[in-house]
Design an enzyme around this catalytic site. Structure first.
Site, PDB file in Angstrom:
ATOM      1  N   ASP A   1       5.263  -2.601  -2.068  1.00  0.00           N
ATOM      2  CA  ASP A   1       5.467  -3.807  -2.882  1.00  0.00           C
ATOM      3  C   ASP A   1       6.930  -4.210  -3.019  1.00  0.00           C
ATOM      4  O   ASP A   1       7.240  -5.137  -3.776  1.00  0.00           O
ATOM      5  CB  ASP A   1       4.827  -3.614  -4.258  1.00  0.00           C
ATOM      6  CG  ASP A   1       3.317  -3.739  -4.193  1.00  0.00           C
ATOM      7  OD1 ASP A   1       2.835  -4.602  -3.430  1.00  0.00           O
ATOM      8  OD2 ASP A   1       2.630  -2.987  -4.895  1.00  0.00           O
TER       9      ASP A   1
ATOM     10  N   ASP B   1      -3.210  -6.294  -0.092  1.00  0.00           N
ATOM     11  CA  ASP B   1      -2.079  -6.946  -0.779  1.00  0.00           C
ATOM     12  C   ASP B   1      -0.819  -6.957   0.084  1.00  0.00           C
ATOM     13  O   ASP B   1       0.046  -7.820  -0.042  1.00  0.00           O
ATOM     14  CB  ASP B   1      -1.747  -6.235  -2.099  1.00  0.00           C
ATOM     15  CG  ASP B   1      -2.967  -5.800  -2.896  1.00  0.00           C
ATOM     16  OD1 ASP B   1      -4.008  -5.538  -2.280  1.00  0.00           O
ATOM     17  OD2 ASP B   1      -2.860  -5.703  -4.121  1.00  0.00           O
TER      18      ASP B   1
END
Ligand code: GLY
Length: 369
Positions: free
Chosen positions: A94, A151
């Site tokens: 991330d 994601d």
């Protein structure tokens, strides 16, 4: 005459101009808001994956208004995030979300050289997570060596950008390998996508699907669908491989078939009937992905679907009052775990609602390009 989207942007800027000062006074990066207060992320402090959305929101509002307050606030948060480079073990795939919307936005919008250096540093961290068996490793726990998640399609933008900025193709080559693996392993026949797939870290072969933040194994967690939609659209934009556009359109067809009558988005498209669990972040992310698809294909229908989602959010779930600091209500972090927020305001919902509105009004800061 101003339209409702321009009006909504104006009200967003006004509200955050009023409420963001407290975040600066407290020296925090807000994660959510409730009862007139900002609340920080529940896990991992400023290394939690969501830290970039606050500065990203400030940069979008700076682009919208030119008000230096938003620039200063974005840079304050950027500093806190670059301090996190020293906590290497907490950072994961991330870093895309964290640093594209902070340093990446700063470098893009102001040309700041230190911000660009920090962006490339983050891109190198993401490259370091690449397993030559064909995927980018999601998290750091020893038992999750082979885990990849949908994601991450959003985080690949960090790599496209690093290749463009350095002239070195390795970054986008790695992004392409990961995107191909995601296409092969995550996209299902019905146009839905899995959230988490475990791959053998030696061979890259599929081991199994794991339950993620959705209702059940094999179900359709709506935010995961939105990450897939937007992520494959961006992959096509940057890598020009037709299969990515096809994937984005298949996911978009499945997503739009599941939008509720009121324009809101259930947390999982397979959740039991009668269970009221909404995730408006999914709708806001998907709206951005649909606007991106409209731009890539010239199909007005995708833009209309994006506006339908935004209309639902503005009609039912925008809190313009002062009882809470943020705006978008009914955001849900995860179907079963309420620890990171359920049916509440979460800041990345506000970020994507703002980005969607900026896109609709032709004012987007283009932080994913
Ligand atoms: N990327 C984690 C989430 O969407 O909750």
């Amino acid at each position: 005459m101003r339209n409702r989207y321009e009006d909504a942007l104006k009200r967003i800027a006004e509200k955050f101009r009023r409420t963001a000062e407290t975040a600066a006074e407290e020296g925090i990066i807000p994660y959510q808001s409730a009862e007139g207060k900002w609340i920080v992320s529940p896990y991992d402090g400023n290394s939690w994956w969501t830290g970039g959305f606050w500065p990203g929101l400030m940069w979008q509002l700076w682009k919208l208004t030119g008000d230096g307050f938003f620039l200063t606030e974005a840079r304050r948060a950027e500093k806190l995030l670059t301090d996190e480079f020293r906590t290497f073990r907490k950072l994961n795939h991330d870093v895309g979300f964290m640093y594209l919307l902070s340093c990446g936005a700063d470098a893009k919008l102001t040309g700041d050289e230190q911000a660009e250096t920090d962006l490339l540093h983050a891109a190198s961290l993401l490259m370091g997570r690449f397993n030559p068996a064909g995927f980018i490793r999601a998290w750091n726990e020893p038992e999750r060596t082979g885990f990849a998640i949908i994601d991450c399609m959003m985080n690949l933008t960090l790599l496209y950008r690093a290749s463009r900025d350095t002239g070195d193709p390795r970054f986008r080559q790695v992004a392409g390998i990961h995107a191909d693996t995601t296409l092969r392993e995550f996209l299902r026949e019905d146009g839905s996508v899995s959230h988490i797939i475990e791959l053998d870290p030696e061979t890259g072969k599929r081991v199994r699907e794991h339950p993620g933040q959705g209702w059940a194994l094999g179900s359709q967690w709506s935010r995961g669908q939105a990450w897939g939609l937007y992520g494959f659209a961006l992959a096509f934009r940057h890598l020009q491989k037709p299969e990515y556009l096809e994937a984005a359109e298949r996911i978009a067809r499945n997503f739009t078939a599941h939008i509720r009558e009121d324009g809101l988005t259930d947390c999982d498209f397979c959740q039991p009937a009668g269970e009221e669990r909404i995730d408006n972040i999914a709708g806001a992310v998907a709206a951005c992905g649909l606007m991106e698809l409209a731009g890539l294909t010239g199909e007005e229908e995708w833009a209309a679907q994006g506006r339908r989602l935004v209309d639902g959010l503005l009609d039912h779930c925008a809190d313009w009052g002062d009882s809470r600091c943020g705006i978008l209500t009914h955001c849900t972090a995860s179907y079963h775990d309420d620890g990171a927020g359920r049916h509440t305001n979460i800041l990345y919902g506000d970020y994507f609602l703002t980005e969607a509105l900026m896109r609709i009004c032709g004012r987007d800061a283009e932080l994913w390009s």
